[in-house]
Design an enzyme around this catalytic site. Structure first.
Site, PDB file in Angstrom:
ATOM      1  N   HIS A  25       0.794  -1.227   0.000  1.00  0.00           N
ATOM      2  CA  HIS A  25       0.000   0.000   0.000  1.00  0.00           C
ATOM      3  C   HIS A  25       0.829   1.280   0.000  1.00  0.00           C
ATOM      4  CE1 HIS A  25       0.700  -0.184   4.368  1.00  0.00           C
ATOM      5  NE2 HIS A  25       0.485   1.118   4.371  1.00  0.00           N
TER       6      HIS A  25
HETATM    7  C1  UD1 Z   1      -2.628   5.762   5.268  1.00  0.00           C
HETATM    8  C2  UD1 Z   1      -1.401   6.379   5.910  1.00  0.00           C
HETATM    9  C3  UD1 Z   1      -0.262   5.360   5.896  1.00  0.00           C
HETATM   10  C4  UD1 Z   1      -0.688   4.051   6.511  1.00  0.00           C
HETATM   11  C5  UD1 Z   1      -1.948   3.550   5.849  1.00  0.00           C
HETATM   12  C6  UD1 Z   1      -2.423   2.325   6.589  1.00  0.00           C
HETATM   13  C7  UD1 Z   1      -1.014   8.808   5.641  1.00  0.00           C
HETATM   14  C8  UD1 Z   1      -0.248   9.822   4.899  1.00  0.00           C
HETATM   15  N1  UD1 Z   1      -0.929   7.554   5.169  1.00  0.00           N
HETATM   16  O1  UD1 Z   1      -2.316   5.517   3.910  1.00  0.00           O
HETATM   17  O2  UD1 Z   1       0.833   5.871   6.632  1.00  0.00           O
HETATM   18  O3  UD1 Z   1       0.350   3.108   6.346  1.00  0.00           O
HETATM   19  O4  UD1 Z   1      -2.968   4.563   5.922  1.00  0.00           O
HETATM   20  O5  UD1 Z   1      -3.293   1.530   5.876  1.00  0.00           O
HETATM   21  O6  UD1 Z   1      -1.668   9.114   6.598  1.00  0.00           O
HETATM   22  N2  UD1 Z   1      -9.529   4.506   0.878  1.00  0.00           N
HETATM   23  C9  UD1 Z   1     -10.707   3.820   0.787  1.00  0.00           C
HETATM   24  N3  UD1 Z   1     -11.332   3.472   1.944  1.00  0.00           N
HETATM   25  C10 UD1 Z   1     -10.846   3.762   3.171  1.00  0.00           C
HETATM   26  C11 UD1 Z   1      -9.643   4.477   3.254  1.00  0.00           C
HETATM   27  C12 UD1 Z   1      -8.979   4.836   2.093  1.00  0.00           C
HETATM   28  O7  UD1 Z   1     -11.188   3.524  -0.300  1.00  0.00           O
HETATM   29  O8  UD1 Z   1     -11.487   3.406   4.191  1.00  0.00           O
HETATM   30  C13 UD1 Z   1      -8.824   4.867  -0.379  1.00  0.00           C
HETATM   31  C14 UD1 Z   1      -9.182   6.254  -0.908  1.00  0.00           C
HETATM   32  O9  UD1 Z   1      -9.189   6.201  -2.307  1.00  0.00           O
HETATM   33  C15 UD1 Z   1      -7.995   7.093  -0.444  1.00  0.00           C
HETATM   34  C16 UD1 Z   1      -6.843   6.098  -0.516  1.00  0.00           C
HETATM   35  O10 UD1 Z   1      -7.415   4.849  -0.138  1.00  0.00           O
HETATM   36  O11 UD1 Z   1      -7.792   8.212  -1.264  1.00  0.00           O
HETATM   37  C17 UD1 Z   1      -5.713   6.446   0.411  1.00  0.00           C
HETATM   38  O12 UD1 Z   1      -6.176   6.620   1.760  1.00  0.00           O
HETATM   39  P1  UD1 Z   1      -5.344   7.551   2.792  1.00  0.00           P
HETATM   40  O13 UD1 Z   1      -5.929   7.449   4.139  1.00  0.00           O
HETATM   41  O14 UD1 Z   1      -5.182   8.918   2.230  1.00  0.00           O
HETATM   42  O15 UD1 Z   1      -3.912   6.930   2.749  1.00  0.00           O
HETATM   43  P2  UD1 Z   1      -3.460   5.415   2.831  1.00  0.00           P
HETATM   44  O16 UD1 Z   1      -2.774   5.075   1.543  1.00  0.00           O
HETATM   45  O17 UD1 Z   1      -4.587   4.560   3.293  1.00  0.00           O
HETATM   46  N1  UDP Z   2      -3.721  -5.700   8.790  1.00  0.00           N
HETATM   47  C1  UDP Z   2      -4.982  -6.289   8.801  1.00  0.00           C
HETATM   48  N2  UDP Z   2      -5.532  -6.692   7.622  1.00  0.00           N
HETATM   49  C2  UDP Z   2      -4.898  -6.565   6.415  1.00  0.00           C
HETATM   50  C3  UDP Z   2      -3.607  -5.953   6.418  1.00  0.00           C
HETATM   51  C4  UDP Z   2      -3.058  -5.520   7.619  1.00  0.00           C
HETATM   52  O1  UDP Z   2      -5.576  -6.459   9.868  1.00  0.00           O
HETATM   53  O2  UDP Z   2      -5.462  -6.966   5.395  1.00  0.00           O
HETATM   54  C5  UDP Z   2      -3.142  -5.233  10.069  1.00  0.00           C
HETATM   55  C6  UDP Z   2      -1.764  -5.763  10.393  1.00  0.00           C
HETATM   56  O3  UDP Z   2      -1.844  -7.001  11.080  1.00  0.00           O
HETATM   57  C7  UDP Z   2      -1.220  -4.658  11.276  1.00  0.00           C
HETATM   58  C8  UDP Z   2      -1.815  -3.396  10.676  1.00  0.00           C
HETATM   59  O4  UDP Z   2      -2.976  -3.832   9.951  1.00  0.00           O
HETATM   60  O5  UDP Z   2      -1.706  -4.817  12.618  1.00  0.00           O
HETATM   61  C9  UDP Z   2      -0.855  -2.715   9.737  1.00  0.00           C
HETATM   62  O6  UDP Z   2      -1.520  -1.696   9.054  1.00  0.00           O
HETATM   63  P1  UDP Z   2      -1.069  -1.173   7.630  1.00  0.00           P
HETATM   64  O7  UDP Z   2      -0.197  -2.160   6.959  1.00  0.00           O
HETATM   65  O8  UDP Z   2      -2.303  -0.732   6.938  1.00  0.00           O
HETATM   66  O9  UDP Z   2      -0.277   0.170   7.975  1.00  0.00           O
HETATM   67  P2  UDP Z   2       1.241   0.494   8.370  1.00  0.00           P
HETATM   68  O10 UDP Z   2       1.616  -0.377   9.511  1.00  0.00           O
HETATM   69  O11 UDP Z   2       2.076   0.281   7.154  1.00  0.00           O
HETATM   70  O12 UDP Z   2       1.210   1.932   8.716  1.00  0.00           O
END
Ligand code: UD1
Ligand code: UDP
Length: 364
Positions: A204
């Protein structure tokens, strides 16, 4: 003592839950604020159900947007709430936009600010999380570090010893508290998987999934690995569109994002995990499961030095070769000190012993 605990996105829930519990056990009054950065059931409510987190006391509903839009919306919504609740302290976790936004508002408003996961540094300024980490630490009163390397980073940046508290890893508190329940999940049966005969993948990071050429290279590598070890890839919503456009090679199976208990079960029984997640690097180390990280750097070097993590970068040939080497000879590992399930108790000790004195022991 009254404390606002902030959560906003998937990796926050498993970090904030044990901290809330530890504070409440000591009699603190906790207000849970959910910013709404993540909102799909599979990125959000499932964690409240799996971890038994009570519904948020306040919900800001900010949703998705550019960095400035999202950060700005959290700040605008959090500022009046903070004024109204007027807590003694605010606890933020991790490195997402919601973390930084609430930290900035708190630093200017008066309550003490505690950052859980302080001091992690990738030194990769192309990562939005690195900006969030450094800026959040700079305005925090309590720097709660998960490991000694994080404390070393903070000292090197000029923070004093009395600001830094090495408390351990709250994510591992939640992992250890829920491992038995996770092991009772039927997720492997549902996906027709045999323990230790499949690999688990998550992708991601913007650097990996936003550029189709980079993602195509990663998929090529995954296809080659899957010829020997079938791969399951629970798809993060950020990557869903591009994965659908590019299509995945045979042997790589796309499934919806997994809930917490299912995902821990999938990690625990995997032969190898390939990931660009921060939290997954830590959980695989705690579980002793080999982890190949699809990045050039990590803010969690202890998972490489002591744990099961190997950095493979993004070059397809290097990823395939690194994974083959890891499968042939899984890295020997130990769980880092203080990743013992008691980090949140230490955090409660620090906050409650620190009391409500509004001293801001920041660097000069
Ligand atoms: C965010 C965090 C990242 C973290 C990740 C965990 C920032 C800058 N990034 O990244 O550090 O590792 O979450 O998963 O804060 N979207 C959906 N449904 C949701 C949420 C997001 O469809 O419930 C889609 C939307 O198109 C959105 C995109 O995902 O624009 C990105 O979501 P966003 O929260 O901006 O950043 P992440 O890539 O999820
Ligand atoms: N995780 C989850 N389901 C998934 C992928 C990740 O429950 O399909 C959990 C994982 O076990 C960990 C957390 O989400 O506890 C990590 O989140 P993510 O990878 O989204 O973010 P990051 O740690 O990179 O910020």
């Amino acid at each position: 003592m009254s404390v606002i605990c902030v959560a906003g996105a998937r990796p926050n829930y498993m970090k904030i839950k044990p901290v809330m519990d530890a504070l409440e056990r000591r009699g603190a009054e906790v207000v849970l604020v959910h910013t709404g950065q993540h909102y799909d059931d599979s990125m959000n409510e499932v964690f409240f159900r799996d971890l038994g987190i009570r519904p948020p006391d306040r919900f800001l509903g900010v949703g998705s947007g550019s960095h400035a839009e999202q950060t700005g919306r959290v700040m605008t919504a959090f500022e009046p709430l903070l004024q109204e609740v007027a807590p003694d302290a605010v606890v933020v976790v991790g490195d997402i936009n919601s973390t930084l936004a609430c930290a900035l508002v708190t630093a200017k408003a008066g309550p003490l600010l505690a950052h859980v996961e302080a001091g992690l540094r990738s030194r990769d300024w192309s990562m939005p999380e690195e900006v969030n980490r450094v800026a959040t630490d700079r305005v925090s009163d309590y720097l709660l570090a998960p490991s000694p390397d994080a404390a070393d980073n903070l000292r090197a940046e000029g923070y004093r010893d009395d600001q830094i508290h090495v408390v351990g890893n709250v994510m591992i508190d939640t992992l250890l508290a829920n491992l038995d329940r996770a092991r009772r999940s039927d997720v492997l049966d549902r996906y027709g998987l045999t323990p230790k005969e499949y690999g688990l993948v998550t992708l991601h990071r913007p650097a990996n999934v936003d550029d189709p050429a980079v993602l195509a290279g990663l998929l090529k590598a995954l296809g080659e690995i899957a010829a020997d070890c079938p791969l399951l890839l629970p798809v993060h919503p950020r990557a869903a569109g591009r994965l659908a456009e590019l299509g995945v090679p045979g042997g790589v199976r796309l499934v919806p994002p997994a809930g917490y208990l299912d995902f821990i079960a999938l990690q625990d029984s995997a032969r190898v995990v390939l990931t660009d997640s921060g939290g997954v690097q830590e959980e695989t180390t705690a579980l002793g499961v080999p982890c190949v990280t699809l990045r050039d750097n990590t803010e969690r070097p202890i998972t490489v030095e002591q744990g099961t993590n190997v950095l493979a970068g993004r070059d397809p040939a290097r990823i395939v070769a690194t994974t083959a080497a890891v499968l042939a000879r899984p890295p020997a590992a130990r769980r880092p000190e203080l990743w013992d399930g008691r980090a949140s108790e230490r955090i409660a000790d620090v906050l409650l012993e620190g009391g409500t004195a509004r001293t801001r022991p920041r660097p000069t």
